[in-house]
Design a protein around this motif. Structure first.
Motif, mmCIF file in Angstrom:
data_model
loop_
_atom_site.group_PDB
_atom_site.id
_atom_site.type_symbol
_atom_site.label_atom_id
_atom_site.label_comp_id
_atom_site.label_asym_id
_atom_site.label_seq_id
_atom_site.Cartn_x
_atom_site.Cartn_y
_atom_site.Cartn_z
ATOM 1 N N LEU A 156 42.839 43.747 40.327
ATOM 2 C CA LEU A 156 43.218 42.845 41.406
ATOM 3 C C LEU A 156 44.730 42.703 41.505
ATOM 4 O O LEU A 156 45.430 42.624 40.500
ATOM 5 N N THR A 158 47.657 40.245 42.652
ATOM 6 C CA THR A 158 47.820 38.796 42.853
ATOM 7 C C THR A 158 49.074 38.461 43.657
ATOM 8 O O THR A 158 49.436 37.291 43.750
ATOM 9 N N ASN A 183 32.712 37.095 37.626
ATOM 10 C CA ASN A 183 34.100 37.526 37.839
ATOM 11 C C ASN A 183 35.009 36.304 37.782
ATOM 12 O O ASN A 183 35.282 35.653 38.795
ATOM 13 N N ILE A 186 38.567 35.615 39.967
ATOM 14 C CA ILE A 186 38.677 35.325 41.390
ATOM 15 C C ILE A 186 38.511 33.830 41.611
ATOM 16 O O ILE A 186 37.989 33.115 40.747
ATOM 17 N N ASP A 187 38.957 33.347 42.786
ATOM 18 C CA ASP A 187 38.952 31.895 43.015
ATOM 19 C C ASP A 187 37.592 31.356 43.438
ATOM 20 O O ASP A 187 37.432 30.152 43.621
#
Length: 228
Positions: A156, A158, A183, A186-187
């Motif tokens: 990812l 960022t 995961n 992630i948010d």
């Protein structure tokens, strides 16, 4: 509705076709010893594998887009290994294939060429073929390659707003709730391209998290928008 098997082997001159709304659940490997059309997974049919094993032999997997008109865009992610990007939609101009660029929060053609294949779990933006109708019509995407199976990791980015373009790498649906729970980096909110609105600027996203979902707006906005 389909069937379950420990493993599946399709020998020369034999065929296996999964028609829409059926599923084949295989505990272990899928082996195709015939042509890639000998095993065909039609749109809304699913190949589900339980164990992390290596498949052998290419198959054909078909997926329908939402209704599009000529010059519309949509997102694709390949369920097979080895599918060439430009060959997937040969009547799309070669400068109309894109990746999402996290740093700029927009789309880019950088690095895509005639030798590019779909990478597992990466989302690609592809414009409808130039011979596509001008009235809303689904387009059948045909993937040919070895079915993806096992775990796939995407690094990812960022930077900027930290939005990454990812896609389902499997020839079956995935559990969104399990995807979020497993995961941790992630948010927790996923954005799905819904293709509401009309025209080549249509590009709306629905959002979903463990608390529920928000439908995509029907208002047409720029295709570069990353969120609804």
């Amino acid at each position: 509705g389909g069937f379950e098997a420990n493993s599946v082997i399709v020998n020369p001159s034999k065929t296996l076709i999964l028609v829409p709304n059926t599923s084949l659940t295989v505990a272990n490997e899928l082996v195709n010893n015939s042509s890639n059309d000998a095993i065909t997974v039609e749109n809304n049919a699913h190949l589900i594998q339980l164990n992390d094993v290596i498949n052998s032999g290419a198959v054909t997997i078909k997926r329908s887009s939402s209704p599009m008109i000529r010059l519309d865009y949509t997102f694709w992610s390949s369920p097979v290994l080895g599918q060439n990007l430009f060959a997937f939609s040969p009547f799309t101009l070669t400068n109309r294939f894109y990746l999402f660029d996290t740093q700029t929060n927009y789309y880019t053609t950088t690095g895509l060429n005639s030798a590019s294949n779909f990478n597992p779990a990466v989302a690609y933006v592809v414009r409808a073929p130039n011979n596509h109708p001008t009235t809303p019509t689904s387009w059948i995407g045909v993937f040919k390659g070895i079915p993806n199976n096992g775990k796939y990791t995407v690094a990812l980015n960022t930077s900027s707003r930290g939005i990454n373009g990812v896609g389902n790498p499997y020839p079956s649906p995935i559990d969104a709730a399990k995807f979020i729970r497993e995961n941790k980096d992630i948010d927790g909110t996923l954005y799905f391209f819904a293709h509401t609105g009309t025209g080549n600027s249509a590009g709306q996203f629905a959002s979903w998290n463990l608390s529920g979902g928000v439908a995509a707006s029907t208002q047409t906005t720029g295709a570069g928008t990353a969120e609804a």
